[in-house]
Design an enzyme around this catalytic site. Structure first.
Site, mmCIF file in Angstrom:
data_model
loop_
_atom_site.group_PDB
_atom_site.id
_atom_site.type_symbol
_atom_site.label_atom_id
_atom_site.label_comp_id
_atom_site.label_asym_id
_atom_site.label_seq_id
_atom_site.Cartn_x
_atom_site.Cartn_y
_atom_site.Cartn_z
ATOM 1 N N CYS A 122 0.852 -1.193 0.000
ATOM 2 C CA CYS A 122 0.000 0.000 0.000
ATOM 3 C C CYS A 122 0.881 1.234 0.000
ATOM 4 O O CYS A 122 1.884 1.299 0.724
ATOM 5 C CB CYS A 122 -0.902 -0.004 1.232
ATOM 6 S SG CYS A 122 -2.029 1.403 1.315
ATOM 7 N N HIS B 290 -9.309 -3.868 -1.217
ATOM 8 C CA HIS B 290 -8.229 -3.104 -0.578
ATOM 9 C C HIS B 290 -8.708 -1.694 -0.212
ATOM 10 O O HIS B 290 -8.516 -1.224 0.926
ATOM 11 C CB HIS B 290 -7.036 -3.034 -1.523
ATOM 12 C CG HIS B 290 -5.870 -2.244 -1.002
ATOM 13 N ND1 HIS B 290 -4.718 -2.836 -0.527
ATOM 14 C CD2 HIS B 290 -5.676 -0.900 -0.864
ATOM 15 C CE1 HIS B 290 -3.867 -1.899 -0.126
ATOM 16 N NE2 HIS B 290 -4.435 -0.710 -0.330
ATOM 17 N N GLU B 291 -9.354 -1.033 -1.173
ATOM 18 C CA GLU B 291 -9.831 0.331 -0.926
ATOM 19 C C GLU B 291 -11.001 0.347 0.056
ATOM 20 O O GLU B 291 -11.125 1.267 0.878
ATOM 21 C CB GLU B 291 -10.241 0.989 -2.254
ATOM 22 C CG GLU B 291 -9.124 1.100 -3.282
ATOM 23 C CD GLU B 291 -7.922 1.885 -2.775
ATOM 24 O OE1 GLU B 291 -8.104 2.754 -1.879
ATOM 25 O OE2 GLU B 291 -6.802 1.635 -3.243
ATOM 26 N N HIS C 65 -9.853 0.478 3.604
ATOM 27 C CA HIS C 65 -9.431 1.795 4.083
ATOM 28 C C HIS C 65 -10.594 2.537 4.741
ATOM 29 O O HIS C 65 -10.410 3.240 5.752
ATOM 30 C CB HIS C 65 -8.881 2.636 2.924
ATOM 31 C CG HIS C 65 -7.450 2.344 2.588
ATOM 32 N ND1 HIS C 65 -6.413 2.581 3.454
ATOM 33 C CD2 HIS C 65 -6.882 1.845 1.464
ATOM 34 C CE1 HIS C 65 -5.258 2.249 2.892
ATOM 35 N NE2 HIS C 65 -5.513 1.790 1.678
#
Length: 222
Positions: free
Chosen positions: A40, A84-85, A88
């Protein structure tokens, strides 16, 4: 800032593939997971990459930049980027999904990044509720791919297969044959052998019953 959950991602180099995602939810995760090295930019990915398990495909709902509701099923690399996003927004970094070995290997880099933050309100661990709801579950140990068979094992398997094939087609009482043994098995060649007619050469015979020219078959004897 806006009290909205939003991220932008692009799974390719094409501008047309850019997606703006608002207020997303992942409604379904596949049971099949794919383990790959993941980093990342928030953690300087060159120094803090590790193994992460992601669902092979997901189903998601969100709003686009026009406020329109979108439902999509994503798979492969795009599904990985989306997950992945999405993490966040939940306060989860890929580091939180690393197996213990990878976490230990990059801990020094993580500590250095924390040292660069001047405030005292840094969040070290994700929210306990989000951590418990994390899907798929983090790896408990590094994943190792299955070992491929050696060339010797392959040769042995091929040899055993060849032996079985030979036994299957043999005649006689043993080895699964259907013949009667001792030459009594069924001829599977598919060709009939022509019987040669017995002849006698008059030049090599002193018997007057045979003509002196050519070969006379027994059937034509007088």
């Amino acid at each position: 800032g806006l009290n909205e959950e939003i991220f932008v991602y692009n799974p390719s180099d094409s501008k047309s593939m850019e997606r703006i995602v608002c207020n997303p939810t992942i409604t379904k995760y596949s049971e099949d997971v794919i383990v790959e090295e993941e980093g990342c930019l928030s953690l300087r990915s060159d120094d803090t990459a590790g193994q992460v398990a992601r669902s092979a495909w997901i189903e998601t709902e969100y709003q686009n930049e026009m406020g329109q509701k979108v439902r999509r099923r994503l798979k492969g690399f795009e599904a990985r980027v989306y997950q992945h996003e999405y993490d966040h927004l939940k306060g989860i970094l890929c580091y939180d999904r690393f197996p213990p070995e990878d976490r230990e290997a990059v801990q020094k880099s993580i500590d250095n990044l924390l040292g660069l933050y001047p405030g005292d309100d840094a969040r070290i661990e994700p929210d306990a509720r989000e951590l418990k709801a994390m899907m798929p579950r983090p790896l408990s140990a590094r994943w190792m791919p299955p070992l491929e068979s050696s060339s010797a094992d392959k040769e042995e398997k091929e040899g055993n297969a060849a032996k079985k094939k030979q036994k299957k087609g043999s005649g006689g009482f043993g080895g699964g044959g259907k013949g009667g043994g001792g030459g009594m098995g069924k001829n599977t060649s598919g060709k009939k052998k022509d019987k040669k007619k017995k002849v006698r050469d008059a030049a090599r015979s002193t018997d007057p019953r045979f003509k002196s020219s050519g070969k006379t078959p027994y059937a034509n004897r007088k």
